[in-house]
Design a protein around this motif. Structure first.
Motif, PDB file in Angstrom:
ATOM      1  N   ILE A 133      -6.731   6.168 -11.717  1.00  0.00           N
ATOM      2  CA  ILE A 133      -4.893   6.360 -11.510  1.00  0.00           C
ATOM      3  C   ILE A 133      -4.460   4.503 -11.587  1.00  0.00           C
ATOM      4  O   ILE A 133      -5.325   3.888 -10.529  1.00  0.00           O
ATOM      5  CB  ILE A 133      -5.266   6.472 -10.260  1.00  0.00           C
ATOM      6  N   ASP A 134      -3.684   4.690 -12.066  1.00  0.00           N
ATOM      7  CA  ASP A 134      -3.051   3.020 -12.098  1.00  0.00           C
ATOM      8  C   ASP A 134      -1.591   3.243 -11.679  1.00  0.00           C
ATOM      9  O   ASP A 134      -0.744   3.366 -12.299  1.00  0.00           O
ATOM     10  CB  ASP A 134      -2.502   2.947 -13.889  1.00  0.00           C
ATOM     11  N   ILE A 135      -1.378   3.529 -10.260  1.00  0.00           N
ATOM     12  CA  ILE A 135      -0.027   3.580  -9.192  1.00  0.00           C
ATOM     13  C   ILE A 135      -0.205   2.356  -8.577  1.00  0.00           C
ATOM     14  O   ILE A 135      -1.595   2.615  -7.945  1.00  0.00           O
ATOM     15  CB  ILE A 135      -0.149   4.524  -8.960  1.00  0.00           C
ATOM     16  N   ALA A 136       0.607   1.599  -8.336  1.00  0.00           N
ATOM     17  CA  ALA A 136       0.502   0.687  -7.634  1.00  0.00           C
ATOM     18  C   ALA A 136       1.219   0.971  -6.255  1.00  0.00           C
ATOM     19  O   ALA A 136       1.895   2.188  -5.551  1.00  0.00           O
ATOM     20  CB  ALA A 136       2.013   0.320  -7.335  1.00  0.00           C
ATOM     21  N   PRO A 137      -0.072   1.478  -4.953  1.00  0.00           N
ATOM     22  CA  PRO A 137       0.067   1.899  -3.886  1.00  0.00           C
ATOM     23  C   PRO A 137       1.222   1.099  -2.967  1.00  0.00           C
ATOM     24  O   PRO A 137       1.694   1.950  -1.882  1.00  0.00           O
ATOM     25  CB  PRO A 137      -1.302   0.787  -3.169  1.00  0.00           C
TER      26      PRO A 137
END
Length: 489
Positions: A133-137
């Motif tokens: 998953i490519d989501i910035a924390p």
């Protein structure tokens, strides 16, 4: 070795003297994906409400993780670290970061001590990498799109060590194009021993890959399909109790005049686009990403600046506000917001009559009672609100009931063209068949019907022609005779 994680034994439930669950049973083992499918008011929502703690059972037994519950009056199992619930109404804290929503949104400290933001973001990044998953924390949740927020909800249950994740009615236009990613994530979670209960109203790709599919109708078990036994038609027939008629050949006449046209239409997203819908034609827009359709809807509502021209019934249309579209003979319906357009303080009949009060009023003051009585008789015949009287207040309508009301409202307006965006979203088979009938009714009256969907299987049974969208432009236009070759449902 497999073990039972959730057992529902002979569950009975009555609400206002009506039996909503009758000896219902279900068994979920660890590491299984189980599908519970049924129409509106079939009892599946009551199963969810009982597990969630909103309703008690009248009789029967619920066994979760070897512990027995005979009165599920509280969400005991969730607070014990077992069942986690995901639905479209679940709140996310938009002001907090992704990592904060993932770990602390419900005031549960799974690290058993104070944790720094940096450590939460590092741990979140590890989880996202594991699931691809490519989501910035560190990104605010309010900045995520709908699909990313749904993924975050699933992963939040995962990091909280869920034994069972109950996902209720989660499908929307954002998910159709990403179902393969959803399936991959659910399979990864399943492989680690967590079970998934997927609740829906219409067969989808989760139904295809589920280890078991329980079909519920009128509060009772109808049948159970096991992995490898999936047949869409059989499931639909079990849900309705009769043969599915949605796929029958539906014929109507097309006229040579255009009800709706766009010429060289472009805005910041849509690339120079030209297409039209003839009077009496049912035109499908197959838009997997749904971006083109969303921008078209916003443009028609006057929310986007555009170049080019839009014509309704041969006359130039200036997109400004929704009431301007109505005056021009253009209906615009958003399938994700049926219930938002219901006035609960009015009766069902009054909701339907709203658009024609001006036409129906004598000297713009007194409502013509003969016309009202005619409408009332026709609605009893066609509206098919089985458990309601059209003189009742429009309070607590289901999605399917709201859909029927909205389309009947437009049917009495008799628009030149009607644009329906994702109209089948989260509707059961009975409501879908109703939509097919009413689309035909519009077409027989000479209305041009435009239907946008991210799922081509919604379009092929009813459309005369389908425009396939590729990104921000039309890829091709396909006539009905070529549907079997071009589209694999």
């Amino acid at each position: 070795m497999k073990k039972n994680i959730l057992i529902l034994k002979q569950i009975c439930k009555c609400i206002q003297k009506k039996t909503v669950l009758n000896q219902f049973y279900m068994n979920i083992q660890n590491g299984e994906i189980v599908n519970l499918i049924g129409m509106e008011d079939s009892g599946k929502e009551d199963v969810f409400s009982i597990l969630f703690g909103q309703e008690k059972i009248d009789s029967g037994e619920i066994v979760f993780n070897r512990r027995s519950y005979t009165q599920m009056s509280q969400r005991i199992v969730e607070h014990a670290g077992g069942i986690f619930f995901i639905n479209n109404d679940e709140p996310m804290v938009a002001e907090l970061s992704v990592a904060e929503n993932l770990y602390i949104v419900e005031k549960m400290n799974y690290f058993k001590r104070s944790v720094s933001r940096k450590k939460m973001e590092t741990q979140a990044q590890f989880v996202f990498a594991k699931f691809g998953i490519d989501i910035a924390p560190g990104k605010k949740v309010g900045e995520l799109n709908a699909f990313e927020q749904r993924i975050l909800r699933v992963l939040r249950a995962y990091v909280k060590r869920a034994k069972l994740i109950v996902i209720n009615d989660l499908m929307d236009d954002y998910l159709w194009q990403r179902m393969d990613k959803i399936i991959r994530i659910l399979n990864q979670i399943k492989e680690e021993g967590t079970s998934i209960l997927w609740i829906n109203s219409y067969p989808d790709k989760i139904t295809e890959i589920a280890d078991k599919t329980y079909v519920i109708r009128q509060g009772k078990n109808v049948t159970t399909f096991y992995k490898g036994e999936y047949e869409k038609e059989k499931i639909l027939n079990c849900m309705t109790g009769s043969a599915n008629t949605a796929e029958k050949d539906l014929k109507h006449s097309l006229k040579n005049t255009y009800a709706f046209e766009v010429r060289d239409l472009s805005n910041f997203y849509i690339s120079s686009t030209t297409f039209g819908c003839r009077s009496g034609e049912i035109l499908g827009i197959y838009d997997v990403q749904n971006k083109f359709s969303r921008e078209l809807r916003r443009t028609l509502l006057g929310r986007r600046f555009y170049n080019g021209s839009i014509r309704i019934g041969g006359k130039e249309y200036q997109a400004e506000q929704e009431y301007g579209a109505v005056r021009s003979g253009l209906g615009i319906i958003d399938g994700s917001k049926y219930q938002d357009h219901i006035f609960e303080e009015l009766t069902i009949l009054e909701n339907i009559e709203l658009p024609i009060y001006k036409k129906n009023a004598r000297k713009r003051m007194f409502v013509n009672s003969r016309v009202t009585e005619y409408i009332r008789q026709k609605e009893y015949e066609f509206l098919d609100l089985k458990k309601r009287n059209i003189q009742d207040k429009a309070i607590g309508l289901t999605k399917g009931e709201a859909m029927r009301l909205i389309f009947h409202r437009w049917l009495w307006v008799n628009p030149k063209a009607i644009c329906c965006f994702q109209p089948f979203l989260r509707l059961d088979v009975e409501s879908r068949e109703f939509l097919y009938r009413i689309f035909l009714e519009f077409a027989h009256k000479g209305t041009g019907v435009i239907i946008s969907s991210a799922n081509v299987a919604d379009l092929t049974p009813i459309c005369d022609r389908i425009i396939e969208i590729d990104g921000n432009k039309i890829k091709e236009s396909v006539e009905k005779s070529y549907f079997p070759d071009m589209f694999q449902n």
